[in-house]
Design an enzyme around this catalytic site. Structure first.
Site, PDB file in Angstrom:
ATOM      1  N   LYS A 276     -33.072   5.648 -46.623  1.00  0.00           N
ATOM      2  CA  LYS A 276     -33.431   5.007 -45.349  1.00  0.00           C
ATOM      3  C   LYS A 276     -32.195   4.477 -44.620  1.00  0.00           C
ATOM      4  CE  LYS A 276     -37.807   5.801 -45.218  1.00  0.00           C
ATOM      5  NZ  LYS A 276     -38.241   6.890 -44.316  1.00  0.00           N
TER       6      LYS A 276
ATOM      7  N   GLY B  22     -49.855  13.213 -43.993  1.00  0.00           N
ATOM      8  CA  GLY B  22     -49.549  12.115 -44.917  1.00  0.00           C
ATOM      9  C   GLY B  22     -50.162  10.789 -44.503  1.00  0.00           C
ATOM     10  N   GLN B  23     -49.716   9.721 -45.168  1.00  0.00           N
ATOM     11  CA  GLN B  23     -50.285   8.384 -44.970  1.00  0.00           C
ATOM     12  C   GLN B  23     -50.218   7.958 -43.501  1.00  0.00           C
ATOM     13  OE1 GLN B  23     -47.953   5.128 -46.434  1.00  0.00           O
ATOM     14  NE2 GLN B  23     -49.596   3.652 -46.229  1.00  0.00           N
TER      15      GLN B  23
ATOM     16  N   ASP C 219     -41.938  22.723 -42.971  1.00  0.00           N
ATOM     17  CA  ASP C 219     -41.340  22.018 -44.106  1.00  0.00           C
ATOM     18  C   ASP C 219     -40.018  21.454 -43.609  1.00  0.00           C
ATOM     19  OD1 ASP C 219     -39.886  21.350 -46.366  1.00  0.00           O
ATOM     20  OD2 ASP C 219     -40.705  22.995 -47.566  1.00  0.00           O
ATOM     21  N   ILE C 220     -39.847  20.147 -43.712  1.00  0.00           N
ATOM     22  CA  ILE C 220     -38.645  19.511 -43.152  1.00  0.00           C
ATOM     23  C   ILE C 220     -37.360  20.020 -43.810  1.00  0.00           C
ATOM     24  CG2 ILE C 220     -38.675  17.485 -44.711  1.00  0.00           C
ATOM     25  CD1 ILE C 220     -38.036  16.349 -41.442  1.00  0.00           C
TER      26      ILE C 220
ATOM     27  N   ILE D  31     -47.046  20.861 -44.929  1.00  0.00           N
ATOM     28  CA  ILE D  31     -46.519  21.778 -45.940  1.00  0.00           C
ATOM     29  C   ILE D  31     -47.694  22.402 -46.703  1.00  0.00           C
ATOM     30  CG2 ILE D  31     -44.198  20.810 -46.304  1.00  0.00           C
ATOM     31  CD1 ILE D  31     -45.418  19.179 -48.646  1.00  0.00           C
TER      32      ILE D  31
ATOM     33  N   TYR E 161     -34.938   5.360 -52.504  1.00  0.00           N
ATOM     34  CA  TYR E 161     -35.692   5.310 -51.249  1.00  0.00           C
ATOM     35  C   TYR E 161     -34.883   4.552 -50.184  1.00  0.00           C
ATOM     36  CZ  TYR E 161     -39.665   4.178 -48.154  1.00  0.00           C
ATOM     37  OH  TYR E 161     -40.519   4.029 -47.095  1.00  0.00           O
TER      38      TYR E 161
HETATM   39  N1  SER Z   1     -44.525   1.433 -48.290  1.00  0.00           N
HETATM   40  C1  SER Z   1     -43.236   1.834 -48.747  1.00  0.00           C
HETATM   41  C2  SER Z   1     -43.156   1.796 -50.225  1.00  0.00           C
HETATM   42  O1  SER Z   1     -43.773   0.914 -50.802  1.00  0.00           O
HETATM   43  C3  SER Z   1     -42.161   0.959 -48.177  1.00  0.00           C
HETATM   44  O2  SER Z   1     -41.776   1.400 -46.929  1.00  0.00           O
HETATM   45  O3  SER Z   1     -42.477   2.577 -50.801  1.00  0.00           O
END
Ligand code: SER
Length: 319
Positions: free
Chosen positions: A147, A11-12, A54-55, A35, A143
């Site tokens: 977190k 990923g990023q 896969d988490i 994955i 999101y």
């Molecule tokens: N870069 C993330 C987002 O924009 C924030 O942690 O969702």
């Protein structure tokens, strides 16, 4: 010696963190967990082992930990903020269900665990300027809910079971390597791509929308330095504010124009991303990270812009 499993290695963040960990621990093993459909390629594939992890599948995590005698897990599996609003159930399943699996495996097998939190863990009721380390966290997005839950769960596992959990609240991350997908801060990556490709950029956020941002090399260093920090000095664990720069669209546009004078940007705000960005802090106070594990960023907006433009020019054959 370190044996590390990176979950979300393609990923990023993972694609660069895995390579950085392999450089940092040349005598260790750094396993790229991915994955199906997001297989590692090129250098990432060739420079070390990789496994399907896969988490959401605790058996796969446990088997990889046993196979490679893993002592540290970097859990980078996540659905970013804007996509999480479209797929809240999936965001919970990966962000919280997945973290629970990683915590349980870490508890059973004695692994240390790094899981990023985010500026998205804050909400509209959080003080927005110089946001303190310990403050109100009532996020308005799924999101953010995942977190904050992750921060609480990770601290619980440390206190209750002694699992060595650590975390930073990442700002928006900017890199020329693997593009992000579905985040609110992604515009600050996309704008550089547009500038180098010679395209006009339509900014999805209004002028005056300040957010914390960070160049990827600083973010990678933060994750590794925190995991290496002396635990005796850590008063906090999940999760540390870290910061290096805060800007709004006009500031990054003006900075890019210093190097690409013909570059054009117009505003075309996306209501969802604007609402999310408005609920997040403008700038974080990272003094606890500085005091407890000597955090210090290296890149400001100017240094990052020069490097991004130079690297993207090479990437697109325009150097
Ligand atoms: N870069 C993330 C987002 O924009 C924030 O942690 O969702």
């Amino acid at each position: 010696m370190k044996n590390i499993l990176v979950i979300g290695a393609t990923g990023q963040i993972g694609s660069e963190l895995t390579m950085k960990l392999r450089e940092t621990y040349p005598n260790g093993t750094v396993v790229a967990g991915y994955i199906p459909g997001a297989e590692p390629k090129g250098e990432l594939l060739e420079s070390g082992p990789s496994e399907i992890v896969d988490i959401t599948n605790p058996t796969q995590i446990a088997e990889a930990v046993d196979k490679y005698k893993i002592d540290t897990i970097y859990n980078l599996a996540a659905i970013l903020s804007a996509v999480a609003e479209a797929k809240p159930h999936l965001a919970w399943k990966i962000g919280v269900g997945g973290l629970y699996n990683a915590l349980e495996v870490s508890r059973e097998k004695g692994c240390a665990l790094f899981t990023p939190s985010s500026i998205g863990s804050f909400g509209i009721t959080t003080p927005h300027v110089n946001t303190p380390q310990d403050t109100i966290q009532r996020p308005d997005t799924m999101y953010g809910v995942t977190k904050v839950t992750g921060e609480l769960l990770s601290d619980y596992y440390y206190r209750r079971f002694g699992v060595d959990t650590r975390s930073v609240r990442f700002p928006g991350l900017i890199s020329y390597v693997t593009p992000p997908g579905g985040g609110t801060t992604d515009y600050a990556v996309d704008i550089y791509y547009a500038a180098v490709k010679g395209e006009e950029f339509k900014c999805p956020l209004c002028n005056g929308t300040y957010m914390d941002m960070m160049y990827m090399p600083d973010a990678l260093r933060a994750a590794i330095e925190l995991m290496e920090a002396d635990p005796g000095r850590l008063l906090h664990r999940n999760s540390f504010n870290i910061a290096s720069m805060s800007f709004d669209p006009a500031m990054i546009y003006a900075k890019i124009k210093e190097y690409v004078p013909e570059f054009k940007m117009t505003y075309e705000p996306d209501p969802l991303r604007q609402q999310i960005a408005d609920s997040w802090p403008d700038s974080l106070d990272d003094s606890c990270a500085r005091n407890e594990w000597d955090w210090k960023p290296e890149y400001d907006l100017d240094a990052m812009t020069k490097d991004m433009l130079a690297k993207l020019k090479v990437k697109f054959g325009k150097a």
